[in-house]
Write an enzyme that holds these catalytic residues in place. Structure first.
Site, PDB file in Angstrom:
ATOM      1  N   GLU A   2     -31.988 -77.917   6.558  1.00 18.90           N
ATOM      2  CA  GLU A   2     -31.704 -79.233   7.147  1.00 18.90           C
ATOM      3  C   GLU A   2     -31.287 -80.200   6.036  1.00 18.90           C
ATOM      4  O   GLU A   2     -32.011 -80.384   5.058  1.00 18.90           O
ATOM      5  CB  GLU A   2     -32.934 -79.786   7.869  1.00 18.90           C
ATOM      6  CG  GLU A   2     -32.616 -81.114   8.555  1.00 18.90           C
ATOM      7  CD  GLU A   2     -33.778 -81.677   9.333  1.00 18.90           C
ATOM      8  OE1 GLU A   2     -33.792 -81.547  10.561  1.00 18.90           O
ATOM      9  OE2 GLU A   2     -34.684 -82.247   8.694  1.00 18.90           O
ATOM     10  N   LYS A  53     -46.266 -77.370  12.754  1.00 14.19           N
ATOM     11  CA  LYS A  53     -45.078 -77.627  13.579  1.00 14.19           C
ATOM     12  C   LYS A  53     -44.843 -76.476  14.569  1.00 14.19           C
ATOM     13  O   LYS A  53     -44.444 -76.716  15.707  1.00 14.19           O
ATOM     14  CB  LYS A  53     -43.854 -77.829  12.682  1.00 14.19           C
ATOM     15  CG  LYS A  53     -42.611 -78.248  13.447  1.00 14.19           C
ATOM     16  CD  LYS A  53     -41.532 -78.785  12.537  1.00 14.19           C
ATOM     17  CE  LYS A  53     -40.293 -79.159  13.313  1.00 14.19           C
ATOM     18  NZ  LYS A  53     -39.293 -79.842  12.506  1.00 14.19           N
ATOM     19  N   THR A 111     -40.073 -93.205   4.096  1.00 14.17           N
ATOM     20  CA  THR A 111     -41.131 -92.756   3.181  1.00 14.17           C
ATOM     21  C   THR A 111     -42.454 -93.443   3.516  1.00 14.17           C
ATOM     22  O   THR A 111     -43.508 -92.811   3.587  1.00 14.17           O
ATOM     23  CB  THR A 111     -40.720 -93.075   1.710  1.00 14.17           C
ATOM     24  OG1 THR A 111     -39.440 -92.491   1.488  1.00 14.17           O
ATOM     25  CG2 THR A 111     -41.704 -92.536   0.713  1.00 14.17           C
ATOM     26  N   SER A 138     -47.738 -77.163   6.955  1.00 20.89           N
ATOM     27  CA  SER A 138     -46.854 -77.956   7.830  1.00 20.89           C
ATOM     28  C   SER A 138     -46.031 -77.039   8.742  1.00 20.89           C
ATOM     29  O   SER A 138     -45.753 -77.394   9.892  1.00 20.89           O
ATOM     30  CB  SER A 138     -45.884 -78.803   7.020  1.00 20.89           C
ATOM     31  OG  SER A 138     -46.567 -79.575   6.090  1.00 20.89           O
TER      32      SER A 138
HETATM   33  P1  0O2 Z   1     -41.283 -83.429   6.263  1.00 21.32           P
HETATM   34  O1  0O2 Z   1     -42.480 -83.789   5.470  1.00 21.32           O
HETATM   35  O2  0O2 Z   1     -40.083 -84.247   5.893  1.00 21.32           O
HETATM   36  O3  0O2 Z   1     -41.035 -81.980   6.287  1.00 21.32           O
HETATM   37  P2  0O2 Z   1     -39.496 -83.317  14.665  1.00 21.32           P
HETATM   38  O4  0O2 Z   1     -39.842 -82.465  13.472  1.00 21.32           O
HETATM   39  O5  0O2 Z   1     -40.343 -83.055  15.857  1.00 21.32           O
HETATM   40  O6  0O2 Z   1     -39.451 -84.798  14.300  1.00 21.32           O
HETATM   41  P3  0O2 Z   1     -36.994 -81.800  14.955  1.00 21.32           P
HETATM   42  O7  0O2 Z   1     -36.112 -81.823  16.155  1.00 21.32           O
HETATM   43  O8  0O2 Z   1     -37.672 -80.537  14.614  1.00 21.32           O
HETATM   44  O9  0O2 Z   1     -38.019 -83.009  15.131  1.00 21.32           O
HETATM   45  O10 0O2 Z   1     -36.166 -82.152  13.694  1.00 21.32           O
HETATM   46  P4  0O2 Z   1     -35.553 -83.501  13.228  1.00 21.32           P
HETATM   47  O11 0O2 Z   1     -35.469 -84.520  14.300  1.00 21.32           O
HETATM   48  O12 0O2 Z   1     -34.293 -83.135  12.539  1.00 21.32           O
HETATM   49  O13 0O2 Z   1     -36.654 -84.045  12.221  1.00 21.32           O
HETATM   50  C1  0O2 Z   1     -37.208 -83.300  11.210  1.00 21.32           C
HETATM   51  C2  0O2 Z   1     -37.448 -84.135   9.956  1.00 21.32           C
HETATM   52  O14 0O2 Z   1     -36.748 -85.392  10.042  1.00 21.32           O
HETATM   53  C3  0O2 Z   1     -38.879 -84.526   9.724  1.00 21.32           C
HETATM   54  O15 0O2 Z   1     -39.562 -83.499   9.069  1.00 21.32           O
HETATM   55  C4  0O2 Z   1     -38.753 -85.761   8.851  1.00 21.32           C
HETATM   56  O16 0O2 Z   1     -38.398 -85.420   7.515  1.00 21.32           O
HETATM   57  C5  0O2 Z   1     -37.565 -86.442   9.499  1.00 21.32           C
HETATM   58  N1  0O2 Z   1     -37.994 -87.322  10.601  1.00 21.32           N
HETATM   59  C6  0O2 Z   1     -37.699 -87.177  11.903  1.00 21.32           C
HETATM   60  N2  0O2 Z   1     -38.233 -88.175  12.621  1.00 21.32           N
HETATM   61  C7  0O2 Z   1     -38.873 -88.987  11.761  1.00 21.32           C
HETATM   62  C8  0O2 Z   1     -39.614 -90.218  11.909  1.00 21.32           C
HETATM   63  O17 0O2 Z   1     -39.796 -90.775  12.996  1.00 21.32           O
HETATM   64  N3  0O2 Z   1     -40.137 -90.743  10.759  1.00 21.32           N
HETATM   65  C9  0O2 Z   1     -39.966 -90.175   9.532  1.00 21.32           C
HETATM   66  N4  0O2 Z   1     -40.510 -90.778   8.474  1.00 21.32           N
HETATM   67  N5  0O2 Z   1     -39.274 -89.021   9.377  1.00 21.32           N
HETATM   68  C10 0O2 Z   1     -38.735 -88.435  10.469  1.00 21.32           C
HETATM   69  P5  0O2 Z   1     -41.151 -83.451   9.115  1.00 21.32           P
HETATM   70  O18 0O2 Z   1     -41.531 -82.056   9.399  1.00 21.32           O
HETATM   71  O19 0O2 Z   1     -41.720 -84.466  10.044  1.00 21.32           O
HETATM   72  O20 0O2 Z   1     -41.638 -83.889   7.727  1.00 21.32           O
END
Ligand code: 0O2
Length: 210
Positions: free
Chosen positions: A138, A54, A151, A50
């Site tokens: 975070e 990303k 979820t 992941s």
């Molecule tokens: P995982 O499996 O939780 O690690 P981005 O990553 O592009 O969305 P950014 O600016 O890097 O955006 O960070 P942001 O907005 O703080 O979001 C990071 C994490 O927030 C995501 O990690 C998710 O856990 C959660 N998140 C943000 N947007 C959404 C959404 O639309 N739906 C869901 N279900 N979760 C969200 P990861 O890496 O996606 O996933």
């Protein structure tokens, strides 16, 4: 990256330490018989696949990961009521064992998907055998209803490799509004809910002392 285990080790330590500290807060609330704003705490270090996906999507060079990817380490605090989120955010802001670097309020301004949560990026000092290392973590704060929605949406995103069909997207957006309405409704009957919880706690304590 030559050695992922070495790179991720301080992140793992940060997540473990934060989980202990935040679960400790929950226990303190429970012992004081006050309503706990923290229902449960989870944490994870992003899997390498992941991180790579990303990094590619956001054009982050691997030698800038520790500064430019803020969610390699993540902890999540889930609460019952929307106003518990403010209590938790204040608690986190007042800590002196780490610094809050950024805050993103996806509750006032939900994401296009329908996603709601309060995000804080903290700089957390980890003490290693080579000295102190600051890592970004975070912190996501959300209600149980927001967590349920996120979820399910997350697993659908995984199923459809990030390309959820538009009809399902729309249904998810309206499900997000339904979850938010549920949060609003629960906040309105909060007084009743808390009284019921106090009665349950008292009954449990009495049964234990028998
Ligand atoms: P995982 O499996 O939780 O690690 P981005 O990553 O592009 O969305 P950014 O600016 O890097 O955006 O960070 P942001 O907005 O703080 O979001 C990071 C994490 O927030 C995501 O990690 C998710 O856990 C959660 N998140 C943000 N947007 C959404 C959404 O639309 N739906 C869901 N279900 N979760 C969200 P990861 O890496 O996606 O996933």
């Amino acid at each position: 990256m030559s050695n992922w285990d070495t790179f991720l080790s301080p992140y793992k330590q940060a997540v473990e330490e934060l989980k202990v500290k935040l679960k400790g807060l929950r226990e303190q609330y429970q012992r004081s018989s006050k309503h706990t704003p923290i229902e449960f705490v989870t944490g994870r270090v992003k899997p390498v696949t992941s991180i790579l996906e990303k990094a590619q999507r956001k054009s982050i060079p691997l030698d800038r990961l520790s500064r430019d990817m803020q969610d390699i380490a993540g902890v999540r605090l889930v609460c019952q009521f929307v106003n518990d989120i403010d209590t938790i955010v204040d608690l986190i802001r007042s800590r002196t064992d780490f610094n809050v670097m950024e805050e993103r309020d996806y509750i006032k301004k939900k994401k296009e998907s329908g996603y709601r949560s309060y995000h804080m990026v903290i700089e957390y000092p980890v003490h290693t055998i080579d000295g102190k290392k600051e890592v970004l973590v975070e912190v996501q704060v959300r209600t149980m209803a927001m967590n349920f929605w996120a979820t399910i949406e997350h697993s659908l995103n995984y199923k459809y490799s990030g390309e959820i069909p538009s009809d399902i997207k729309e249904r998810l957006q309206s499900a997000a509004e339904a979850a938010f309405k549920l949060d609003e409704e629960m906040s309105k009957i909060k007084g009743e809910v808390r009284e019921a919880q106090q009665i349950l706690i008292k009954n449990r304590e009495e049964n234990h002392s028998k």
